[in-house]
Write a protein that holds these residues in place. Sequence first.
Motif, PDB file in Angstrom:
ATOM      1  N   ALA A   1      11.797 -20.921  -0.017  1.00 40.04           N
ATOM      2  CA  ALA A   1      12.922 -21.801  -0.076  1.00 40.04           C
ATOM      3  C   ALA A   1      12.054 -22.965  -0.692  1.00 40.04           C
TER       4      ALA A   1
ATOM      5  N   ARG B   1       7.854 -17.259   6.311  1.00 40.33           N
ATOM      6  CA  ARG B   1       7.968 -16.823   4.636  1.00 40.33           C
ATOM      7  C   ARG B   1       9.199 -17.211   4.128  1.00 40.33           C
ATOM      8  N   VAL B   2      10.160 -17.325   4.684  1.00 36.05           N
ATOM      9  CA  VAL B   2      11.455 -17.594   4.173  1.00 36.05           C
ATOM     10  C   VAL B   2      11.560 -19.030   3.731  1.00 36.05           C
ATOM     11  N   LYS B   3      10.899 -20.048   4.639  1.00 34.45           N
ATOM     12  CA  LYS B   3      10.862 -21.522   4.339  1.00 34.45           C
ATOM     13  C   LYS B   3       9.851 -21.553   3.289  1.00 34.45           C
TER      14      LYS B   3
ATOM     15  N   GLN C   1       6.182  -6.651   6.989  1.00 36.18           N
ATOM     16  CA  GLN C   1       7.342  -7.816   6.825  1.00 36.18           C
ATOM     17  C   GLN C   1       8.062  -7.895   8.216  1.00 36.18           C
TER      18      GLN C   1
ATOM     19  N   TYR D   1       8.207 -14.064   9.767  1.00 38.15           N
ATOM     20  CA  TYR D   1       9.160 -13.828   8.631  1.00 38.15           C
ATOM     21  C   TYR D   1       9.979 -15.259   8.665  1.00 38.15           C
ATOM     22  N   LYS D   2      10.352 -16.021   9.403  1.00 35.04           N
ATOM     23  CA  LYS D   2      10.688 -17.256   9.259  1.00 35.04           C
ATOM     24  C   LYS D   2      10.262 -18.168   8.094  1.00 35.04           C
TER      25      LYS D   2
ATOM     26  N   GLN E   1      15.966  -6.487   9.920  1.00 39.79           N
ATOM     27  CA  GLN E   1      14.858  -7.327   9.977  1.00 39.79           C
ATOM     28  C   GLN E   1      14.864  -8.119  10.959  1.00 39.79           C
TER      29      GLN E   1
END
Length: 347
Positions: free
Chosen positions: A344, A339-341, A313, A336-337, A330
Motif C-alpha cells: 500500500a 506485506r499488504v502494508k 504467502q 501477510y499483513k 488466505q
Amino acid sequence: MQDKGLIRKLIMAVLLFSLFGCSAAIQEKVVYPVPPETARFEWVGTYASVADFRGKFSQFMIGEGGVSGGFFAGVMGVGGDADDRLLVCDLAGQKLRVLDLANQTIENFTSYAFRNPIDVDVDRQGQVYVSDAAAKEVLVFSPEGSLVRTIGSEDVFKKASFLTVNDDLGRLYVSDPLANDIKVFSLEGELLFKFGQRGVEGGAFHVPQGLEFDSSGQLFVADSLNARIQVLSADGEFIRQFGERGTFNHQLEAPKDLAFDSEGHLYVTDSRKPSFRVFDPEAGQLLLMIGGSVTSDHKLGFTVPTGIYVDSQDRVYIGDLMLGRVTVWQYLSEAYKQRVKEAAKQQ
C-alpha cells in the motif's frame, strides 16, 4: 466454537463490492470469523474450472458452458512449486494439473498417463514427486514435466499414498496405508528404511495418510483409522500423539492430510468432516474450524476434503474429492499483513 450454522455465518459475512462495467465480475469478500470478531482468514476463491475465474456475472452473461479450458474431476493431494503455482492430483481425471491463480489458468503439468495420482510435493531443485497408488510407485518429474525416474515398485509398495520431501535430510517419505507403515527413500530412489506396523500403540498405524514436517524436523502423520495425529522423529521414533475419535469439532474421525503455516499452526483435513481445522501442534488444541457440520456444495462448504497445502504467502488450498474443486483461503498472518502494508505504501 459452535459447530452449527458455520456455513450460514460464513455466507452472512459476504460483502458485495461495486460492479465495474458490464464485463467485470462481482467481487466478494468473505472473512472468518465474522465481525465483530477479529478476522483470521479471508476467502480467495473456489475453483472447479476456469469458469470460476470469471465470476458470477460473466457466467450469467455467457452461460456455464461458454467457457472452455481446464477443470478438475476429483481432487486428492495438493502441493506447490517455488512460484506458488498449485499442483493438483486430479484422481478422477488421472492427471496432475496446475492451478495458476496469477494467470487464471488450469492446465496439465505433464502428458504422462497416471493411473491413480494421490499426492504431490516439490524439492528445492524444482523436481516434482507424484505418488500413484495403482502403479505402486512414485514418479519424479523435471520442473518442465518430463519424467526423470520412478521410485518403488510392486515389491516395495502395497499402495503408495501421501508423501513429503525432506530436503535437509535428502529423503522422501511415503505413507503406505495397506502396509500400515512409512517408507523412506533417498531422493535418488534408494529405499533407506521403513517404520510402523498395524496397531494402536505409539509408532504403530492404522491406514496412515498425510505426512508433514514442522520447522524443527518433527514428522506429523495423519493416522487415519486410529483417528489421531502422531508426531515422530525423522527416523520414525515415536514422540507423542493427540486426537481422539468423535464427532465434536476438536475430535477426529479420519484425518487425511496435514500442513503448516508460517507461524507454525497445524492444518488438518478429515475425510469424514466437511471442514478444515487449525490446531496448536504442541498442545493438540483446536484453534479454529472453517466449514460446517454437514456436507455442502456451497462455495464455502466441503463434502470430502482431501489434500491441504499452505504456500509461502500463507494461502491455504484444500482439495475436495467429490466436488472436484480446490478452495483457497488466505491466512491473515502477521507476515501477510505486513506485506499488504508495504504494498500500500508503494502505490
